[in-house]
Design an enzyme around this catalytic site. Structure first.
Site, short mmCIF file in Angstrom:
data_model
loop_
_atom_site.label_atom_id
_atom_site.label_comp_id
_atom_site.label_asym_id
_atom_site.label_seq_id
_atom_site.Cartn_x
_atom_site.Cartn_y
_atom_site.Cartn_z
N GLY A 237 51.19 -81.59 -52.17
CA GLY A 237 51.99 -81.11 -53.29
C GLY A 237 53.32 -80.59 -52.83
O GLY A 237 53.53 -80.34 -51.64
N SER A 241 53.73 -75.96 -56.24
CA SER A 241 53.04 -76.90 -57.14
C SER A 241 51.66 -76.42 -57.53
O SER A 241 51.07 -76.91 -58.49
CB SER A 241 52.93 -78.27 -56.47
OG SER A 241 52.15 -78.17 -55.28
N ALA A 261 45.38 -70.07 -41.10
CA ALA A 261 46.78 -69.97 -41.46
C ALA A 261 47.63 -70.44 -40.28
O ALA A 261 47.59 -69.84 -39.20
CB ALA A 261 47.13 -68.53 -41.83
N THR A 262 48.38 -71.51 -40.48
CA THR A 262 49.17 -72.09 -39.39
C THR A 262 50.60 -71.55 -39.35
O THR A 262 51.36 -71.91 -38.46
CB THR A 262 49.22 -73.62 -39.52
OG1 THR A 262 49.81 -73.95 -40.79
CG2 THR A 262 47.83 -74.22 -39.43
N HIS A 279 48.86 -64.84 -50.67
CA HIS A 279 47.74 -65.71 -50.30
C HIS A 279 46.52 -64.88 -49.93
O HIS A 279 45.39 -65.21 -50.32
CB HIS A 279 48.14 -66.60 -49.12
CG HIS A 279 48.93 -67.81 -49.52
ND1 HIS A 279 48.52 -69.09 -49.24
CD2 HIS A 279 50.09 -67.93 -50.20
CE1 HIS A 279 49.40 -69.95 -49.71
NE2 HIS A 279 50.37 -69.28 -50.30
N ARG A 282 44.59 -63.47 -52.90
CA ARG A 282 43.84 -64.46 -53.69
C ARG A 282 42.49 -64.80 -53.07
O ARG A 282 41.59 -65.24 -53.77
CB ARG A 282 44.66 -65.75 -53.81
CG ARG A 282 45.73 -65.76 -54.84
CD ARG A 282 46.03 -67.18 -55.27
NE ARG A 282 46.23 -68.08 -54.15
CZ ARG A 282 47.43 -68.54 -53.75
NH1 ARG A 282 48.51 -68.14 -54.36
NH2 ARG A 282 47.53 -69.37 -52.73
#
Length: 422
Positions: A237, A241, A261-262, A279, A282
């Protein structure tokens, strides 16, 4: 056991009276749902839908043989109607067991909202679990505490719960072994907060659940094809998005998820810190997080000795959510000097190919459930610099190669997930 769902909606039903929202506007035909109510073998009624006698008649059933009516939650919908001749509805105290005529056994299960869940066992050993709206089992679900499954009982044949509102409840049941790959998971208490139309069924299938229309009947313990959950999913996306939300939603009903998490941290970048915090907020509290770009060992990782899902084969590791491949590629290009034209031609191109090939091979071989997020950057403005075009091209190649190893590939546009594969 024969189970008829006289209703599958929230206490106020779907559509709600006088509500103009999209979910209510499209809730017609099989998507219209009265308050959830279960009729078990014609003798046990759990919860009441408006006009229960008529609802039963429409389903080709009768309430004349009902000998017990149980309520699972405080009622905040339309006034309850108890047809003449039915026993007075009652709530059973947590932990209490009832033995009914006909061989049914009912056990009241404590839940974490006002109300009571019910475990119903038939004479042939088949078992179902029903949870009230917005509920998960209280306490622990691994053989102690408030949810104490009978020794050796194994997974339920059928579980009915508020899947979309409480995916964590399904995750906990899976963690305890109360739900396995063969358990039929049916979503009930559906409200107008659910997405309208086919999107509802797509989201439920991603969680390993389904719906049944009002009036539908099930044979508990009879084989039913449950949704086939992909092992590997790539979610693509553009910026904002909804791709990360979609990826997180797909693992919300699974236990022990490892969020990879990169992006790492960026000292002094307040906007980046806010994005990371959003993030984290959530994610379910039970998820673990690791910040790394070393993905190959994680994809190959499996649990330690003795881990066994019950089928005699080694269990795969915990599900991985990788967010995102674009940041992983940025890190890899940093390390091989890909931004410098001379370094790129002198070996950076080859070194990056080797890293991408190793990642794709690890995805192909993994036994873990994996959901990976990546940016789709090839549809916008052509970058003005050679380095920008190089990143765009390499990310396109990586997305294509990674997606080729996935059972499912999604493209998220304006918050809507479009299935490209699977």
């Amino acid at each position: 056991m024969d189970l008829t769902l006289l209703g599958t909606g929230a206490p106020q039903g779907l559509p709600r009276p006088d509500c103009p929202c999209a979910a209510c506007a499209t809730a017609v035909g099989d998507e219209a749902r009265a308050a959830t109510a279960l009729l078990v073998d014609g003798v046990l009624l759990i919860d009441l839908t408006p006009g229960p006698a008529f609802a039963a008649a429409r389903a080709g059933r009768s309430l004349a043989g009902v000998r017990q009516v149980l309520l699972s939650h405080p009622h905040d919908g339309p006034a309850l109607e108890v047809p003449a001749g039915l026993p007075q509805p009652v709530r059973v105290a947590d932990g209490r067991e009832l033995a009914l005529l006909g061989g049914h056994r009912v056990r009241a299960i404590a839940v974490d909202v006002p109300g009571t869940g019910y475990e119903v066992a038939g004479g042939d050993g088949e078992r179902l679990l029903y949870l009230p709206p917005g509920a998960a089992p209280a306490g622990t679900v691994a053989g102690n505490g408030d949810y104490d499954a009978p020794a050796g009982a194994g997974p339920y044949d059928l579980v009915l719960l508020d899947v979309l509102a409480r995916p964590d409840a399904l995750a906990r049941l899976r963690a305890s072994g109360a739900v396995d790959a063969a358990t039929d998971v049916v979503a009930v208490h559906l409200d107008h907060s659910v997405p309208p139309g086919p999107e509802l069924h797509r989201r439920l299938a991603a969680l390993g659940a389904r719906t049944v229309p009002d009036g539908g009947s099930l044979v508990v313990g009879e084989y039913h094809a449950v949704p086939d959950l992909p092992r590997r999913t790539l979610v693509l996306g553009g910026a904002r998005s909804g791709k990360s939300v979609e990826a997180e939603r797909r693992l919300a009903a699974f236990p022990d998820v490892l969020y990879v998490a990169t992006g790492g941290t960026r000292d002094g970048d307040e906007d980046w810190a806010q994005r990371v915090a959003l993030h984290r907020e959530r994610r379910p509290g039970s998820w673990r997080t690791v910040e790394t770009c070393d993905l190959v060992p994680l994809l190959a990782d499996a649990p330690g000795p003795g881990a066994d899902p019950g089928n005699g084969r080694p269990a795969a590791g915990a599900p991985l959510l990788i967010d995102c491949l674009a940041l992983w590629l940025t890190h890899a290009m940093d390390e091989v000097g890909a931004w410098d034209d001379a370094a790129w031609e002198a070996g950076g191109r080859r070194a990056l190919r080797e890293r991408c090939d190793a990642l794709v091979a690890a995805v192909r071989a993994t036994r873990r459930r994996v959901v990976a997020v990546s940016n789709e950057v090839g549809s916008g403005v052509v970058p003005a610099t050679a380095a920008g075009r190089r990143f765009r091209d390499e990310l396109g190649r990586l997305n294509a190669a990674f997606g080729a190893e996935c059972e499912q590939v999604l493209l998220v546009v304006a918050g809507q997930a479009l299935t490209l594969r699977g």
